[in-house]
Design an enzyme around this catalytic site. Structure first.
Site, mmCIF file in Angstrom:
data_model
loop_
_atom_site.group_PDB
_atom_site.id
_atom_site.type_symbol
_atom_site.label_atom_id
_atom_site.label_comp_id
_atom_site.label_asym_id
_atom_site.label_seq_id
_atom_site.Cartn_x
_atom_site.Cartn_y
_atom_site.Cartn_z
ATOM 1 N N PRO A 9 0.791 -1.230 0.000
ATOM 2 C CG PRO A 9 -0.802 -1.522 1.667
ATOM 3 C CD PRO A 9 0.392 -2.167 1.042
ATOM 4 C CG ASN A 10 -0.517 4.278 0.968
ATOM 5 O OD1 ASN A 10 -1.431 4.747 0.278
ATOM 6 N ND2 ASN A 10 -0.728 3.759 2.161
ATOM 7 N NE ARG A 17 3.521 6.907 1.861
ATOM 8 C CZ ARG A 17 3.816 5.684 2.261
ATOM 9 N NH1 ARG A 17 4.483 4.872 1.465
ATOM 10 N NH2 ARG A 17 3.434 5.263 3.434
ATOM 11 C CE1 TYR A 22 8.396 5.689 3.707
ATOM 12 C CE2 TYR A 22 6.756 7.427 3.471
ATOM 13 C CZ TYR A 22 7.240 6.310 4.135
ATOM 14 O OH TYR A 22 6.572 5.807 5.232
ATOM 15 C CG ASN A 74 8.386 -1.480 1.105
ATOM 16 O OD1 ASN A 74 7.711 -1.548 2.135
ATOM 17 N ND2 ASN A 74 9.012 -0.371 0.728
ATOM 18 C CB ALA A 77 1.071 0.800 6.753
ATOM 19 C CG HIS A 80 4.368 -1.269 10.780
ATOM 20 N ND1 HIS A 80 5.715 -1.497 10.959
ATOM 21 C CD2 HIS A 80 4.276 -0.323 9.803
ATOM 22 C CE1 HIS A 80 6.398 -0.704 10.134
ATOM 23 N NE2 HIS A 80 5.550 0.005 9.421
ATOM 24 C CG ASP A 87 -0.515 -16.756 9.142
ATOM 25 O OD1 ASP A 87 0.485 -16.882 9.875
ATOM 26 O OD2 ASP A 87 -1.684 -16.793 9.571
ATOM 27 C CD GLU A 98 9.585 -6.585 6.506
ATOM 28 O OE1 GLU A 98 8.874 -7.598 6.635
ATOM 29 O OE2 GLU A 98 9.737 -5.733 7.399
ATOM 30 C CG HIS A 100 10.736 -1.446 5.592
ATOM 31 N ND1 HIS A 100 9.384 -1.429 5.313
ATOM 32 C CD2 HIS A 100 10.964 -2.581 6.285
ATOM 33 C CE1 HIS A 100 8.840 -2.513 5.835
ATOM 34 N NE2 HIS A 100 9.775 -3.226 6.420
ATOM 35 C CG LEU A 101 11.436 2.972 -0.197
ATOM 36 C CD1 LEU A 101 10.310 3.832 -0.758
ATOM 37 C CD2 LEU A 101 12.545 2.803 -1.225
ATOM 38 C CB SER A 102 11.878 5.243 5.842
ATOM 39 O OG SER A 102 10.878 4.346 6.289
ATOM 40 N NE ARG A 107 9.346 6.950 9.119
ATOM 41 C CZ ARG A 107 8.410 6.683 8.201
ATOM 42 N NH1 ARG A 107 8.553 5.638 7.420
ATOM 43 N NH2 ARG A 107 7.353 7.453 8.084
ATOM 44 N NE ARG A 111 5.866 5.394 10.236
ATOM 45 C CZ ARG A 111 4.868 5.393 9.350
ATOM 46 N NH1 ARG A 111 4.733 4.391 8.508
ATOM 47 N NH2 ARG A 111 4.013 6.384 9.291
HETATM 48 C C1 DQA Z 1 7.772 1.735 4.416
HETATM 49 C C2 DQA Z 1 7.722 2.009 5.928
HETATM 50 C C3 DQA Z 1 6.327 1.799 6.475
HETATM 51 O O1 DQA Z 1 6.302 2.097 7.870
HETATM 52 C C4 DQA Z 1 5.336 2.694 5.784
HETATM 53 O O2 DQA Z 1 4.037 2.438 6.249
HETATM 54 C C5 DQA Z 1 5.417 2.578 4.298
HETATM 55 C C6 DQA Z 1 6.738 2.547 3.682
HETATM 56 C C7 DQA Z 1 9.154 2.077 3.824
HETATM 57 O O3 DQA Z 1 9.420 1.633 2.717
HETATM 58 O O4 DQA Z 1 9.940 2.790 4.450
HETATM 59 O O5 DQA Z 1 4.414 2.583 3.611
HETATM 60 O O6 DQA Z 1 7.534 0.361 4.196
#
Ligand code: DQA
Length: 152
Positions: A9-10, A17, A22, A74, A77, A80, A87, A98, A100-102, A107, A111
């Site tokens: 998502p997102n 964003r 990011y 990735n 959210a 979390h 599963d 896994e 994560h960009l950040s 944070r 997170r």
């Molecule tokens: C994220 C970190 C997550 O906490 C956040 O909800 C994202 C992006 C990252 O790539 O840093 O959507 O996965």
């Protein structure tokens, strides 16, 4: 290797964003960069993004049925919160990394916990788009180590 890149998502809003967190690179640009890095390394990569949990689960199962060698994920959210995604990753014997960009550990408190990482080989967090390329190399290195171990 046959690799599936999954973004949740997102992530499709990356570039627009919260660029201070990011980065300013657009999502398509990032994915094109990962595709190029994968091709240069001789991998076959399928890049998918969805804002829906169920769709991501279907793709994780597809990675198994279509004999993928590794998953880079990735989960946004859902990282979390999603026991269903965890599963799904645990249900298939396909190694997942896994990304994560950040740096999620630097944070908000919520997170810092990843539900999904428990079902992955490991986590790469905080390197921006480079994290996806590091994940490609991690999956490849893992395969090499496993192959070598089996030689003994
Ligand atoms: C994220 C970190 C997550 O906490 C956040 O909800 C994202 C992006 C990252 O790539 O840093 O959507 O996965």
């Amino acid at each position: 290797m046959k690799i599936m890149l999954l973004n949740g998502p997102n992530l499709n809003m990356t570039g627009t964003r919260e660029p201070g967190i990011y980065g300013k690179s657009g999502f398509e640009e990032i994915v094109e960069g990962v595709k190029l890095a994968a091709t240069k390394r001789g991998h076959e990569i399928t890049c998918l993004q969805s804002n829906s949990e169920g769709q991501l689960i279907d793709w994780i199962q597809r990675a198994y049925f279509e004999h993928f060698d590794g998953i880079i994920v990735n989960p946004g959210a859902l990282t979390h919160t999603s026991y269903a995604l965890m599963d799904a990753l645990s249900s298939v014997p396909v190694p997942a990394v896994e990304v994560h960009l950040s740096n999620i550990h630097a944070r908000d408190e919520f997170r810092r916990k990843s539900v999904t990482a428990a079902a992955c080989v490991g986590q790469i967090s905080g390197f921006g788009p480079l994290g996806y390329v590091l994940a490609l190399d991690a999956l490849n290195a893992l395969k090499t180590v496993k192959t070598r171990d089996n030689d003994h």
